[in-house]
Write an enzyme that holds these catalytic residues in place. Structure first.
Site, PDB file in Angstrom:
ATOM      1  N   LYS A 279       0.717  -1.171  -0.028  1.00 24.56           N
ATOM      2  CA  LYS A 279      -0.132   0.108   0.145  1.00 24.56           C
ATOM      3  C   LYS A 279       0.889   1.314  -0.089  1.00 24.56           C
ATOM      4  O   LYS A 279       0.362   2.354  -0.785  1.00 24.56           O
ATOM      5  CB  LYS A 279      -0.869  -0.105   1.065  1.00 24.56           C
ATOM      6  CG  LYS A 279      -2.234  -1.239   0.853  1.00 24.56           C
ATOM      7  CD  LYS A 279      -2.866  -1.180   2.127  1.00 24.56           C
ATOM      8  CE  LYS A 279      -4.100  -2.389   1.780  1.00 24.56           C
ATOM      9  NZ  LYS A 279      -4.572  -2.802   2.860  1.00 24.56           N
TER      10      LYS A 279
ATOM     11  N   LYS B 139      -8.488 -15.066 -13.233  1.00 26.63           N
ATOM     12  CA  LYS B 139      -9.436 -15.256 -12.655  1.00 26.63           C
ATOM     13  C   LYS B 139     -10.594 -13.927 -12.764  1.00 26.63           C
ATOM     14  O   LYS B 139     -10.189 -12.815 -13.115  1.00 26.63           O
ATOM     15  CB  LYS B 139      -9.561 -15.417 -11.065  1.00 26.63           C
ATOM     16  CG  LYS B 139      -8.735 -14.765 -10.177  1.00 26.63           C
ATOM     17  CD  LYS B 139      -8.925 -15.130  -8.646  1.00 26.63           C
ATOM     18  CE  LYS B 139      -8.440 -14.239  -7.633  1.00 26.63           C
ATOM     19  NZ  LYS B 139      -8.968 -14.582  -6.354  1.00 26.63           N
TER      20      LYS B 139
ATOM     21  N   LYS C 208     -12.393  -7.364 -10.498  1.00 27.59           N
ATOM     22  CA  LYS C 208     -12.877  -6.023 -10.993  1.00 27.59           C
ATOM     23  C   LYS C 208     -12.053  -5.211 -11.729  1.00 27.59           C
ATOM     24  O   LYS C 208     -12.463  -4.269 -12.275  1.00 27.59           O
ATOM     25  CB  LYS C 208     -12.989  -5.223  -9.666  1.00 27.59           C
ATOM     26  CG  LYS C 208     -14.085  -5.920  -8.725  1.00 27.59           C
ATOM     27  CD  LYS C 208     -13.909  -5.103  -7.253  1.00 27.59           C
ATOM     28  CE  LYS C 208     -15.052  -5.842  -6.372  1.00 27.59           C
ATOM     29  NZ  LYS C 208     -14.351  -6.790  -5.680  1.00 27.59           N
TER      30      LYS C 208
HETATM   31  P1  AMP Z   1     -12.756  -9.332  -3.400  1.00 29.52           P
HETATM   32  O1  AMP Z   1     -13.969  -9.077  -4.285  1.00 29.52           O
HETATM   33  O2  AMP Z   1     -11.385  -9.633  -4.350  1.00 29.52           O
HETATM   34  O3  AMP Z   1     -12.968  -8.831  -2.226  1.00 29.52           O
HETATM   35  O4  AMP Z   1     -13.035 -11.095  -3.157  1.00 29.52           O
HETATM   36  C1  AMP Z   1     -13.723 -11.621  -2.183  1.00 29.52           C
HETATM   37  C2  AMP Z   1     -13.630 -13.076  -2.042  1.00 29.52           C
HETATM   38  O5  AMP Z   1     -14.359 -13.515  -3.189  1.00 29.52           O
HETATM   39  C3  AMP Z   1     -12.302 -13.724  -2.193  1.00 29.52           C
HETATM   40  O6  AMP Z   1     -11.412 -13.747  -0.806  1.00 29.52           O
HETATM   41  C4  AMP Z   1     -12.307 -14.865  -2.833  1.00 29.52           C
HETATM   42  O7  AMP Z   1     -12.840 -16.085  -1.717  1.00 29.52           O
HETATM   43  C5  AMP Z   1     -13.517 -14.903  -3.818  1.00 29.52           C
HETATM   44  N1  AMP Z   1     -13.585 -14.546  -5.044  1.00 29.52           N
HETATM   45  C6  AMP Z   1     -13.097 -13.367  -5.644  1.00 29.52           C
HETATM   46  N2  AMP Z   1     -12.902 -13.389  -7.036  1.00 29.52           N
HETATM   47  C7  AMP Z   1     -12.860 -14.784  -7.272  1.00 29.52           C
HETATM   48  C8  AMP Z   1     -12.849 -15.703  -8.287  1.00 29.52           C
HETATM   49  N3  AMP Z   1     -12.644 -15.133  -9.600  1.00 29.52           N
HETATM   50  N4  AMP Z   1     -13.119 -17.028  -8.214  1.00 29.52           N
HETATM   51  C9  AMP Z   1     -13.445 -17.503  -7.145  1.00 29.52           C
HETATM   52  N5  AMP Z   1     -13.250 -16.749  -5.752  1.00 29.52           N
HETATM   53  C10 AMP Z   1     -13.208 -15.431  -6.106  1.00 29.52           C
END
Ligand code: AMP
Length: 331
Positions: A111, A194, A197
């Site tokens: 960060k 994967k 956003k």
């Molecule tokens: P985030 O939106 O990056 O805060 O992700 C929150 C949680 O969603 C992560 O810790 C993962 O467990 C799950 N997650 C996010 N993106 C993926 C993805 N493409 N495939 C599987 N799990 C995901």
């Protein structure tokens, strides 16, 4: 029954990666464990959100998690800032958290590198607040990914240090918890890695995306010129589309397109059309629930109050014990 605590980022809409990767497990976990799920709005202050955004983000996230299946009767679903005892425990834990160890945290260093203009004390002590979130309910299980492992190790350092300083056996050790042995990784639409956003939202299908948006995004997904040899292996962008089909379509659909691919007859336009329609079928009930719940202000208010009450009850017990242990007594 063991206690699970998991923080939920307070910004950003949910995409299919979040849904199949994390929330599916939360929904199953709430049946088996004493689960505390909280929207981490205090953590978000490290990036200085505007008051209106902060409020709207928290509300949107609460709505989406409810729509995705978190049941406020089965788990304790609350907003972090509704439980002031967390901030109190954070203060106590900060007294025994050392500058050197906080500066060594990999996420803090990242960060600082990314935002050298905003290196605030909240950012430095982020792992202490996370320890407060977990220890306030004396949780032993924390469903986090690899990137959070170092923070959990710090939580164990702080809880063990507290126990040692005060010569008590009060806080348990919390460990990363992976509920299911089958880790679902949902690929994105940009042919590379994967779903997330990045890419201005074009890489992800959000639970709130309308059918028109889903069709547009899927039709733009990255493909290639098609296989030139029968039964050849699939390059990543194509493998990703097949993986998405296996998530939202029937086995027959998967087998049908797989056969076309293996016999070099595949037309990606047809595959994408089918994928888009199946994604629409998978997400429409969720999108409708999101719209329904968002319009029911009384229900949302009730859920937030109920979660705050349940979380405060548990947090209050811990804070009373901790103050007694530290030596704060009424005069
Ligand atoms: P985030 O939106 O990056 O805060 O992700 C929150 C949680 O969603 C992560 O810790 C993962 O467990 C799950 N997650 C996010 N993106 C993926 C993805 N493409 N495939 C599987 N799990 C995901």
């Amino acid at each position: 029954m063991e206690t699970v605590v998991s923080g939920i980022r307070s910004t950003g809409k949910l995409h299919l990666g979040n849904y199949y990767g994390a929330i599916h497990n939360f929904v199953k976990m709430q049946e088996k464990y004493n689960c505390y799920f909280f929207i981490a709005d205090l953590h978000s202050l490290t990036t200085h959100p505007h008051p209106d955004n902060l409020h709207q983000n928290v509300k949107d996230i609460l709505v989406e998690y409810l729509a995705a299946g978190l049941d406020p009767e089965k788990c304790t679903l609350y907003v972090q800032s509704d439980v002031p005892q967390i901030a109190e425990l954070y203060l106590f834990l900060n007294m025994n958290a050392y500058l050197g160890e906080l500066e060594r945290s990999a996420s803090f260093k990242d960060k600082v590198r990314m935002h050298p203009e905003n290196v605030n004390a909240g950012l430095l002590t982020y792992p202490v607040l996370m320890a407060g979130d977990i220890l306030i309910h004396k949780a032993t299980k924390v469903p986090v990914g690899k990137d959070q492992e170092q923070h959990l190790e710090m939580t164990r350092t702080f809880s063990n240090r507290f126990n040692r300083i005060y010569n008590v056996d009060y806080f348990p050790e919390a460990y990363a918890f992976s509920f299911s042995d089958k880790l679902v990784k949902v690929p994105g639409l940009d042919g590379n890695g994967k779903m997330g956003k990045s890419n201005g939202g074009a890489n992800a299908i959000y639970l709130s995306d309308t059918p028109e948006i889903i069709r547009k995004k899927v039709m733009r997904a990255v493909t290639d010129g098609g296989p030139s040899e029968e039964n050849s292996s699939k390059p990543e962008p194509i493998q990703n589309l097949f993986q998405l089909i296996s998530l939202v379509s029937s086995k027959d659909t998967y087998d049908y397109f797989n056969h076309l691919y293996n016999t070099c007859q595949i037309r990606y336009g047809d595959l994408k059309k089918q994928l888009a329609e199946d994604m629409i079928i998978a997400t429409t009930p969720l999108r409708e629930k999101i719209i329904d719940i968002a319009s029911d202000k009384d229900y949302l208010h009730k859920v937030a109050r109920m979660g705050a009450d349940k979380a405060r009850e548990s947090a209050d017990r811990t804070i009373k014990d901790v103050k007694e242990i530290i030596g704060f007594r009424q005069i």
